[in-house]
Design a protein around this motif. Structure first.
Motif, PDB file in Angstrom:
ATOM      1  N   ILE A  53       4.980  -1.621  12.719  1.00  0.00           N
ATOM      2  CA  ILE A  53       5.490  -0.606  12.031  1.00  0.00           C
ATOM      3  C   ILE A  53       7.105  -0.910  11.970  1.00  0.00           C
ATOM      4  N   VAL A  89       7.515  -2.797   8.594  1.00  0.00           N
ATOM      5  CA  VAL A  89       6.984  -2.186   7.376  1.00  0.00           C
ATOM      6  C   VAL A  89       8.122  -1.257   7.184  1.00  0.00           C
ATOM      7  N   TYR A  90       8.840  -0.578   8.181  1.00  0.00           N
ATOM      8  CA  TYR A  90       9.915   0.335   8.038  1.00  0.00           C
ATOM      9  C   TYR A  90      11.194  -0.396   7.631  1.00  0.00           C
ATOM     10  N   TYR A 144       5.767   3.759  -7.905  1.00  0.00           N
ATOM     11  CA  TYR A 144       5.135   4.391  -9.244  1.00  0.00           C
ATOM     12  C   TYR A 144       5.643   6.031  -9.332  1.00  0.00           C
ATOM     13  N   ALA A 145       5.787   6.731  -8.216  1.00  0.00           N
ATOM     14  CA  ALA A 145       6.212   7.986  -8.094  1.00  0.00           C
ATOM     15  C   ALA A 145       7.504   8.218  -8.667  1.00  0.00           C
ATOM     16  N   ILE A 146       8.401   6.971  -8.195  1.00  0.00           N
ATOM     17  CA  ILE A 146       9.859   7.315  -8.269  1.00  0.00           C
ATOM     18  C   ILE A 146      10.013   6.908 -10.341  1.00  0.00           C
ATOM     19  N   LEU A 170      10.292  -2.116   3.743  1.00  0.00           N
ATOM     20  CA  LEU A 170       9.833  -1.350   2.527  1.00  0.00           C
ATOM     21  C   LEU A 170      10.576  -1.278   1.207  1.00  0.00           C
ATOM     22  N   PRO A 171      11.850  -0.971   1.314  1.00  0.00           N
ATOM     23  CA  PRO A 171      12.740  -1.198   0.246  1.00  0.00           C
ATOM     24  C   PRO A 171      12.821  -2.333  -0.376  1.00  0.00           C
ATOM     25  N   PHE A 172      12.408  -3.465   0.013  1.00  0.00           N
ATOM     26  CA  PHE A 172      12.199  -4.985  -0.655  1.00  0.00           C
ATOM     27  C   PHE A 172      11.182  -4.851  -1.325  1.00  0.00           C
ATOM     28  N   LEU A 210       0.907  -1.167  -0.029  1.00  0.00           N
ATOM     29  CA  LEU A 210       0.083   0.001  -0.173  1.00  0.00           C
ATOM     30  C   LEU A 210       0.913   1.129   0.021  1.00  0.00           C
ATOM     31  N   LEU A 211       1.858   1.175   0.634  1.00  0.00           N
ATOM     32  CA  LEU A 211       3.039   2.398   0.663  1.00  0.00           C
ATOM     33  C   LEU A 211       3.866   2.261  -0.280  1.00  0.00           C
ATOM     34  N   PRO A 217       2.603   3.278  -4.460  1.00  0.00           N
ATOM     35  CA  PRO A 217       2.606   4.387  -5.025  1.00  0.00           C
ATOM     36  C   PRO A 217       4.033   5.238  -4.989  1.00  0.00           C
ATOM     37  N   MET A 218       4.938   4.766  -4.098  1.00  0.00           N
ATOM     38  CA  MET A 218       6.343   5.399  -4.071  1.00  0.00           C
ATOM     39  C   MET A 218       6.952   4.938  -5.267  1.00  0.00           C
TER      40      MET A 218
END
Lengths: 306, 267
Positions: A178, A181-182, A111-113, A185-187, A104-105, A108-109
């Motif tokens: 938390i 996810v933190y 996609y934006a990049i 997230l890069p994976f 979910l996070l 979009p990230m």
């Protein structure tokens, strides 16, 4: 290559094959595959007060008499004791929820990049990878200072007047979510980014020319085409998180018991090597299906690549 | 086809804030005078001084750096061989198994790798008497086993994108295959070898779980010291250590970035 190969080339090719395939195969076979056989063997042994702390599976009792003892009690214990079952289920729950949150996070990230101006992309991507190069343990530790009762998050919320008494977040399941996810997230972002940059923009233009609204074009074109990236990223998060130890140990509480932490304490605190091995075998069995799924997908993607 | 991008950009900014705020807070509070990490009392660098006098931590850091360096070197050799196998020998018997063995360490939970390797070392010690004790060697072997898979991913990507015309030209001029590989191929994939080495180095430096399983009583690595001090509670020394690590990593990444850009311009 020319049709009749000179013999020197054939010899070289054979040699290259032997070195390039043989040496890594040997190393991984010895230090990655063989150990699983030993884990399986010890999961069927009995714990003992000895060095090493388990009984031998077989022994020669007499001339020609081999006694084999297989102990299934470790697995029975795991199946019957609620502690182990709830830890296994909780690990799966944490992994599923965190994979979804990362998606979910992360989507979009990524996609934006991927749609950012080209000169920005490398820097933006570098900024995603950079935390990964700093110590994982220390990054998890950072959250203790933020989440604890008199920590920075509670201080900030009280200062803002949103709450009166500090929230208990550290040592709860929320803190585990938390932290996971933190850390993971890069994976999720990297395979999604790789997938989204390969997407042909003319497909979206065609959809727009045909009167397709952007949201609809995203749902009908981009999303289905990025499925491979979604699955790859999800597996890179899901599989290791099921067996995660550091995050539930440092951020989690008694109700957020996970199988990795349980295995650790069976091994280090209770010195019950056979039970720890049985847990490892069960964890492995749990992860085989998602792993094979990931592998299949990877091979299919390689096959389709030009 | 200009779409409104601000929701996406807001989310991107939030994502970066999520990734970086904890690290920034660690750095800020490493300069805090108070022992209570979250109460700011004044600027001080005393925790850096204490860190440098912490013998146990320095010894552990030195051991970790040595293990990481040996691990990275071995992992680059093995990972490059594996990448060669996958890119240059397209079809060989057992290729699927080979790929499976190379992918599994990337996702396998650390507790499984650690436990299984420890049990292997114990069994080997019982049957062939090697390894005699557990420590530097066993930790290094364990780290090579999973970091070579990461190196293979990096080198494989570079190797499969490589332009092979230079190699072919050298072959046509009569150079032996091994010579071609050493003088043409290796320099061409050097950036990948370098980033693979760095990746393997950091992976090793960062590992707590696997090393805890396969280490002997006398060998304590840096993550083990960090872990036990974190378990005791929040400690400003760890903040100082985190700041040093972040500074070194950022510097390395910036230098690598500049070098790569320069290399591209030269070519």
């Amino acid at each position: 290559m020319p049709a009749p190969l000179p013999s020197a080339s054939v010899r070289h090719r054979r040699m290259s094959r032997l070195v390039n395939i043989g040496i890594p195969y040997l190393w991984l076979g010895l230090f990655f595959l063989l150990p699983f056989a030993i884990v399986l063997q010890i999961s069927l042994a009995e714990p003992a007060l000895a060095q090493p702390p388990y009984t031998a599976l077989w022994q020669w009792v007499d001339e020609g008499l081999l006694r084999i003892e297989i102990n299934l009690r470790n697995f029975m214990m795991v199946a019957q004791d609620d502690l182990y079952l709830s830890a296994l289920l909780n690990s799966l729950q944490v992994a599923v929820i965190c994979t979804l949150l990362c998606l979910l996070l992360g989507y979009p990230m990524a996609y934006a990049i991927a749609t950012a101006p080209e000169r920005w992309r490398i820097t933006l991507l570098m900024l995603i990878v950079l935390p990964f190069w700093t110590s994982f343990l220390i990054r998890v530790y950072a959250w203790i200072g933020i989440l604890k009762p008199n920590g920075l998050l509670n201080d900030a919320l009280i200062w803002l007047g949103l709450i009166d008494t500090p929230l208990a977040i550290l040592h709860t399941q929320t803190a585990v979510y938390i932290g996971v996810v933190y850390s993971y997230l890069p994976f999720m972002i990297l395979p999604l980014y790789a997938n989204l940059t390969r997407l042909d923009p003319s497909l979206l233009e065609a959809a727009a020319d045909l009167g397709c609204r952007p949201m609809r074009a995203f749902l009908r074109v981009t999303l289905p085409l990025s499925m491979a990236g979604i699955v790859a990223g999800s597996m890179l998060v899901f599989i290791p998180v099921v067996g995660e130890f550091v995050i539930p140990d440092l951020l989690g509480g008694p109700e957020s018991l996970m199988v990795g932490k349980l295995l650790w304490s069976e091994f280090f605190s209770n010195k019950d090597w056979p039970l720890a091995s049985a847990l490892a075998i069960l964890l492995l069995a749990l992860l085989v299906v998602p792993f094979v799924m990931m592998q299949r997908l990877q091979q299919r993607m390689e096959g389709s690549r030009p | 086809m200009r779409r409104r991008r601000w929701p996406l950009l807001t989310l991107l900014a939030f994502g970066y804030a999520f990734l970086y705020v904890p690290i920034l807070l660690l750095i800020i509070y490493s300069f805090n005078e108070s022992r209570l990490v979250t109460v700011w009392t004044g600027f001080s660098t005393k925790w850096y001084g204490e860190l440098l006098r912490n013998r146990q931590l320095l010894d552990a850091a030195w051991l970790s750096v040595r293990i990481a360096a040996v691990n990275a070197t071995l992992a680059v050799v093995l990972g490059t061989l594996a990448a060669n196998a996958l890119v240059r020998h397209r079809n060989f018997r057992g290729r699927t198994g080979f790929e499976l063995l190379l992918t599994a360490p990337l996702v396998m939970p650390d507790v499984i790798i650690g436990l299984s390797l420890l049990l292997l070392f114990v069994a080997m010690q019982q049957t062939i008497g090697w390894p005699g004790g557990r420590g530097f060697t066993t930790i290094t072997i364990a780290h090579v086993t999973f970091s070579m898979a990461y190196v293979a991913v990096v080198v494989r990507a570079r190797l499969s994108q490589m332009d092979r015309s230079l190699e072919e030209a050298a072959m046509d001029l009569g150079a032996r295959p091994l010579r071609v590989y050493l003088t043409i191929t290796l320099p061409l994939i050097a950036p990948a070898l370098f980033s693979g080495w760095l990746l393997a180095f950091t992976l090793s430096l960062d590992d707590l779980v696997i090393a805890s399983f396969v280490a002997g009583p006398g060998s304590t690595t840096l993550p083990m010291v960090i872990y036990s001090s974190v378990r005791m509670g929040v400690s400003p020394q760890i903040n100082a250590l985190a700041t040093i690590i972040v500074a070194v990593v950022t510097l390395a990444v910036v230098i690598a970035g500049i070098l790569m850009r320069r290399g591209r311009e030269v070519r």
